[in-house]
Design a protein around this motif. Structure first.
Motif, mmCIF file in Angstrom:
data_model
loop_
_atom_site.group_PDB
_atom_site.id
_atom_site.type_symbol
_atom_site.label_atom_id
_atom_site.label_comp_id
_atom_site.label_asym_id
_atom_site.label_seq_id
_atom_site.Cartn_x
_atom_site.Cartn_y
_atom_site.Cartn_z
ATOM 1 N N HIS A 30 0.718 -1.354 0.074
ATOM 2 C CA HIS A 30 -0.083 -0.190 0.029
ATOM 3 C C HIS A 30 0.749 1.284 0.109
ATOM 4 C CE1 HIS A 30 -3.549 2.180 0.955
ATOM 5 N NE2 HIS A 30 -2.840 3.280 1.606
ATOM 6 N N ARG A 31 1.773 1.252 0.975
ATOM 7 C CA ARG A 31 2.424 2.344 1.168
ATOM 8 C C ARG A 31 3.339 2.623 -0.189
ATOM 9 N NH1 ARG A 31 5.304 5.824 5.653
ATOM 10 N NH2 ARG A 31 5.974 7.393 4.336
ATOM 11 N N GLU B 111 1.531 4.151 -2.810
ATOM 12 C CA GLU B 111 0.971 5.643 -2.520
ATOM 13 C C GLU B 111 2.071 6.509 -3.021
ATOM 14 O OE1 GLU B 111 -0.853 5.600 1.426
ATOM 15 O OE2 GLU B 111 0.391 7.459 1.610
ATOM 16 N N GLU B 112 3.449 6.050 -2.698
ATOM 17 C CA GLU B 112 4.607 6.975 -2.963
ATOM 18 C C GLU B 112 4.997 7.006 -4.585
ATOM 19 O OE1 GLU B 112 5.526 8.815 -0.619
ATOM 20 O OE2 GLU B 112 5.216 7.720 1.111
#
Lengths: 425, 425
Positions: free
Chosen positions: A128-129, A132-133
């Motif tokens: 997820h992270r 996102e980035e």
């Protein structure tokens, strides 16, 4: 998660840089320039890094100074800092060049593992992270070799809402991180850059005319890895094979094309792809073993408990319920293995134990050999003509291995390289 | 959380060990033995550690080699590894001695901060995991100087369920971690062990007959910290003061009693508690400043923007709307400050700028001085008798500070130490 159009249109590639490629500030800056070049071609990039040069060894030394047997959970947290250091420095270097970049620890990258400290297995990835980035246009640098448990591992009976312990993945860890992330993110490829330019038809130090392969199958590479090639740990290759993720092995020090490990049809290729060898072979033979059930377990279980890794095992045909049992190990383990095996041999009434610590191992590898006769005969006759005596033979579907005298190993590789016309690849 | 009877009955103490106390494997083992001795007395122990020796400086150097201005978010992640390394090594050393111990990062210890990278403030502590580990009888080692944001800080508009970024607390960070944890856990005290044995009536290097204080009030210690004593950053002391957490400052190299900083009644004590001094003082005077509103802001805002920390500011009484403005800074900032101030002085029509870089500062401190006349007179006359000329005077409720010639600073401390009978403490 929101998905931008950009994300759908752009391809993603995962880079992995080994310890020697990031061993100094200068090298980290050079790696940053390589990543930027890839980014400019339009690909999204996620980068996995190892610890700088000898950083991991230095941390291990420090741990051994404070405790004879450092606790595994603490050791994992300690070692995980090595890759985190590299990841932050690479992100800084990319930012200094005007590119948005962010470092993430294994935990932040969502790499969840089991609780086997120092040799954890990845159980799931929650990217997820990272997504996102990437969505915000960043180059994402992930600290390799590490993950996190879903809850703290010390007290499995404890309430664990705040828990979560850092783990390390053991040998081949950062390669495994890279291939697993590539799979999880749907990358078009995992590109692994080290001081090794690719996979060769044989070790160039033994065979100067060895040729760099442009491609190799997962199966062949696995046999290469297990049989003497130190280029890449089998674990990451197996993972690539299961999920069919292409892995490029190339140099981080130049732009020469590397070797692509993939699952493509190999039928059109020559039948023998490469020759691998290993000079670190010792052999122990237990002579005159009574041939009845349980004997093998009685020998190999104590060896495993002593931490001795046994490679090849050969048991000769039984004559009157008496057999000879031979196994190979590394030279460094020979004395320890003898000490384990001698009392057992005596107990079971075997005649004697003989060790030979001056051996080498040569394998011919090729998925084209599968179900095709004649390769073994050609290998053995080539060695015979060269006056090289074969002590042991083992085979898999795509590999034939011989154990020979150590001093003859390099020459064996050379004559086989010519006999199978690998210099004409 | 479940709470055991043990937890209710036992007292908790927070120890903090500074960088020199954990600078080598040997010193870490020695710290482990100190902690075990405390544990044996029956207290639960939570330990906060700094990075080993020069580890933080080494990491900063590395960062400056890859980027001219390293990104603050990445720098925080990088620096946080220093304290994590110490925490794991100390946990290993304790386990090697047969004591259950576990290291926790700032994040795992529940130290939540704002997103001001490199100088984050603690906003909350969720000590769930620490309490859990204490509950299981463990000694908990927390990496100091660091925390984590509740969500990732780079894109506050981004979905942040997986976010969370590592921060560092800036100067005095590990001391602040220790005091904050002591408060949050309801510890009976926070004990800070370094290479400093305690708080003295004056710097023992300047005044050989200086006496170690057994106790000092938060207010006095704050004046000591701000006025030359480098023992402890004011930030941690302020926190202790607000929540009334006793802080013991003692040596980690021996068992001599230290100094307890607390809020107890100080009425019975002598009026002057200690004398602090600082030799690193420069003074800039802007002569002939037109005295109208906005002038001070026009001078000190550019200084702040240039990163120059101004200490004392004195503006002489205005005669015919013309005044002299004097401020002090460290010697290293003097040239930079002159370069900032000169064009401003010219612009506002001041006559000239004069710098003096050979100054020192001496303060007498004591909460007993509050609302009690006579101390200033005694201080000034003592200095006068000794032939020491006073250039500037500033005071707070519990402190009187004079700026004098650098070469006379040590002698000033000595004569004041005798005059206020601190050697008879």
């Amino acid at each position: 998660m929101e998905v931008s159009h950009q994300e759908i249109d752009m391809a993603l590639v995962v880079h992995k840089y080994g310890g020697t490629s990031v061993a100094s500030a200068e090298r980290i800056k050079s790696v940053a320039r390589r990543i930027i070049a890839t980014r400019r071609k339009g690909d999204d990039v996620v980068v996995v890094v190892s610890a700088m040069g000898d950083a991991t060894d230095d941390l291990i030394k420090l741990a051994c100074q404070v405790a004879e047997k450092p606790n595994a959970r603490e050791m994992d947290v300690l070692l995980s800092t090595g890759e985190i250091v590299t990841s932050t420095l690479l992100a800084m270097a990319l930012r200094a060049e005007g590119h948005e970049a962010i470092s993430l620890s294994g935990a932040q990258a969502g790499i969840q593992t089991d609780a086997n400290h120092s040799k954890a297995r990845i159980v799931a990835i929650n990217p997820h992270r990272i997504k996102e980035e990437l969505h915000y246009g960043k180059i994402v640098i992930v600290a390799g070799f590490q993950g996190i448990t879903p809850s703290n591992t010390q007290d499995s009976h404890a309430p664990s809402s705040t828990g979560m312990d850092i783990t390390t993945l053991g040998r081949g860890g950062s390669d495994t991180t890279a291939v697993a992330l590539a799979i999880s993110l749907g990358a078009r490829a995992c590109e692994r850059y080290t001081d090794t330019a690719g996979i060769y038809t044989a070790d160039p130090r033994a065979v100067p005319e060895a040729v760099k392969l442009s491609e190799i199958s997962y199966e062949e590479m696995l046999e290469m890895a297990s049989y003497g090639s130190k280029v890449m740990h089998p674990r990451a290759i197996e993972l690539g094979q299961i999920y069919n993720m292409p892995i490029l092995v190339a140099s981080s020090f130049n732009d020469a094309p590397g070797t692509l490990i993939h699952g493509g049809t190999m039928e059109v290729q020559q039948k023998v792809t490469a020759i691998s060898h290993d000079m670190d072979v010792a052999k122990i033979t237990i002579v005159g073993v009574p041939d009845h059930p349980g004997i093998a377990a009685g020998i190999f279980e104590p060896l495993a408990q002593a931490g001795i890794s046994v490679d090849t095992i050969v048991q000769n045909a039984s004559v009157q319920h008496i057999t000879d049992l031979t196994f190979t190990i590394t030279k460094g383990d020979a004395e320890k293995a003898l000490n384990v095996v001698r009392p057992i041999a005596e107990m079971i009434g075997a005649r004697e134990c003989i060790a030979d610590t001056n051996l080498g191992k040569v394998s011919i590898i090729g998925s084209g050999m599968q179900n095709t006769p004649g390769y073994a005969a050609r290998m053995f006759s080539t060695l015979s003509v060269a006056g090289i005596n074969i002590q042991l033979i083992t085979t898999s579907e795509i590999r034939i291995t011989v154990i020979i005298d150590e001093t003859q190993t390099k020459r064996a590789v050379q004559v086989l390289h010519r006999a199978f016309e690998l210099d004409k690849a």
